[in-house]
Motif scaffolding. Structure first.
Motif, PDB file in Angstrom:
ATOM      1  N   MET A 255      37.574 -30.746  26.573  1.00 51.56           N
ATOM      2  CA  MET A 255      36.591 -30.248  27.424  1.00 51.56           C
ATOM      3  C   MET A 255      34.970 -30.324  26.598  1.00 51.56           C
ATOM      4  O   MET A 255      33.931 -30.698  27.149  1.00 51.56           O
ATOM      5  CB  MET A 255      36.594 -28.959  28.030  1.00 51.56           C
TER       6      MET A 255
ATOM      7  N   ARG B  47      43.247 -30.797  33.830  1.00 49.35           N
ATOM      8  CA  ARG B  47      43.699 -29.840  34.902  1.00 49.35           C
ATOM      9  C   ARG B  47      43.824 -28.424  34.375  1.00 49.35           C
ATOM     10  O   ARG B  47      43.725 -27.379  34.979  1.00 49.35           O
ATOM     11  CB  ARG B  47      44.875 -30.369  35.706  1.00 49.35           C
ATOM     12  N   HIS B  48      44.188 -28.380  32.976  1.00 51.37           N
ATOM     13  CA  HIS B  48      44.286 -26.846  32.287  1.00 51.37           C
ATOM     14  C   HIS B  48      42.914 -26.384  32.354  1.00 51.37           C
ATOM     15  O   HIS B  48      41.899 -26.538  31.994  1.00 51.37           O
ATOM     16  CB  HIS B  48      44.922 -27.167  31.038  1.00 51.37           C
ATOM     17  N   LYS B  49      43.102 -24.878  32.680  1.00 51.74           N
ATOM     18  CA  LYS B  49      41.912 -24.110  32.568  1.00 51.74           C
ATOM     19  C   LYS B  49      41.745 -23.299  31.208  1.00 51.74           C
ATOM     20  O   LYS B  49      40.764 -23.198  30.645  1.00 51.74           O
ATOM     21  CB  LYS B  49      42.106 -22.979  33.441  1.00 51.74           C
ATOM     22  N   MET B  50      42.984 -23.226  30.313  1.00 55.21           N
ATOM     23  CA  MET B  50      43.055 -22.780  29.368  1.00 55.21           C
ATOM     24  C   MET B  50      42.510 -23.799  27.898  1.00 55.21           C
ATOM     25  O   MET B  50      43.436 -24.807  28.279  1.00 55.21           O
ATOM     26  CB  MET B  50      43.980 -21.706  28.810  1.00 55.21           C
ATOM     27  N   GLU B  51      41.923 -23.242  27.060  1.00 58.49           N
ATOM     28  CA  GLU B  51      41.576 -24.407  25.736  1.00 58.49           C
ATOM     29  C   GLU B  51      42.891 -24.494  25.175  1.00 58.49           C
ATOM     30  O   GLU B  51      43.221 -26.000  24.886  1.00 58.49           O
ATOM     31  CB  GLU B  51      40.528 -23.808  24.955  1.00 58.49           C
TER      32      GLU B  51
ATOM     33  N   ASP C 248      45.965 -24.781  26.306  1.00 59.91           N
ATOM     34  CA  ASP C 248      46.758 -25.648  27.098  1.00 59.91           C
ATOM     35  C   ASP C 248      46.288 -27.236  27.135  1.00 59.91           C
ATOM     36  O   ASP C 248      46.841 -28.120  27.042  1.00 59.91           O
ATOM     37  CB  ASP C 248      46.763 -25.008  28.474  1.00 59.91           C
ATOM     38  N   ARG C 249      44.715 -27.085  27.138  1.00 61.80           N
ATOM     39  CA  ARG C 249      44.288 -28.558  27.181  1.00 61.80           C
ATOM     40  C   ARG C 249      44.461 -29.179  25.802  1.00 61.80           C
ATOM     41  O   ARG C 249      44.891 -30.416  25.817  1.00 61.80           O
ATOM     42  CB  ARG C 249      42.726 -28.562  27.410  1.00 61.80           C
TER      43      ARG C 249
END
Length: 213
Positions: free
Chosen positions: A16, A35-39, A41-42
């Motif tokens: 991001m 699509r992932h909100k958590m770092e 997970d990205r």
């Protein structure tokens, strides 16, 4: 031959903030990452994409050749692969037969999880153990089950209680009382359990670590 590759993703940047790290990935993978909100997970999704890109290159496969079945399992003619990740490690198994893989960080066993998901004989096996030995074997069984479900393409549509593992003289799996024709190979990562399930018994002896950046 089923080759197994691993990568440490703890030092990957958050895509991001540094989108350039995704430059060579497919649009589908970029969308999946973002699509992932958590770092964390990205970064895991990014690591999976980068590792897969390297594995496909080594096997002479183009990303555009990959199609996906109804359960989201990637499929190609004469080439199979599967991805897994856990707490800073990404895993990819690839070869010329159906394959599934799983990696899990060994930690405290989630309360009641074995009794909820495992077969009676598997629970009895774990109940003979305690402490670190039980935690290690719990995650050993879990990675075996995950890798088998992924190899078949059934994924979580298949209940973990619909098949049973017997850990005597190797690893055997049974469904409806009948032994299933598949094979397992375990690899060592300190602090983790790693299992690969293949339709055929032809695994690389060693896992190969790949540097992603």
């Amino acid at each position: 031959m089923i080759q197994v590759y691993a990568a440490d993703i703890t030092n990957l940047p958050d895509p991001m903030r540094e989108s350039s790290v995704m430059a060579d990935l497919s649009d589908q993978r970029k969308e999946k990452i973002m699509r992932h909100k958590m770092e964390k997970d990205r970064k895991q999704s990014l690591g999976a994409g980068l590792l897969l890109r390297e594995v496909l290159f080594r096997h002479g496969v183009a990303d555009r050749e990959i199609t996906y079945g109804e359960n989201g399992k990637p499929q190609m003619e004469d080439f199979f692969f599967n991805l897994s990740h856990s707490n800073g490690v990404v895993l990819c198994a690839a070869g010329d037969c159906a394959v599934g893989c799983d990696v899990e960080k060994i930690k405290r066993e989630p309360c009641g999880l074995a009794r909820h998901f495992f077969c009676e004989s598997e629970i009895a096996y774990l109940d003979q153990l305690s402490g670190a030995d039980r935690e290690r074997e719990f995650f050993r069984l879990w990675t075996m089950k995950e890798s088998y479900m992924k190899m078949t393409g059934e994924g979580m549509r298949l209940s973990l209680k619909q098949f049973e593992f017997v850990l005597e003289d190797g690893i055997s799996v049974y469904r409806d009382g009948k032994r299933v024709s598949c094979f397992f190979q375990e690899y060592e990562i300190p602090g983790y359990r790693v299992c690969v399930c293949g339709k055929e018994q032809k695994f690389a002896d060693k896992m190969e670590w790949i540097c992603l950046i």
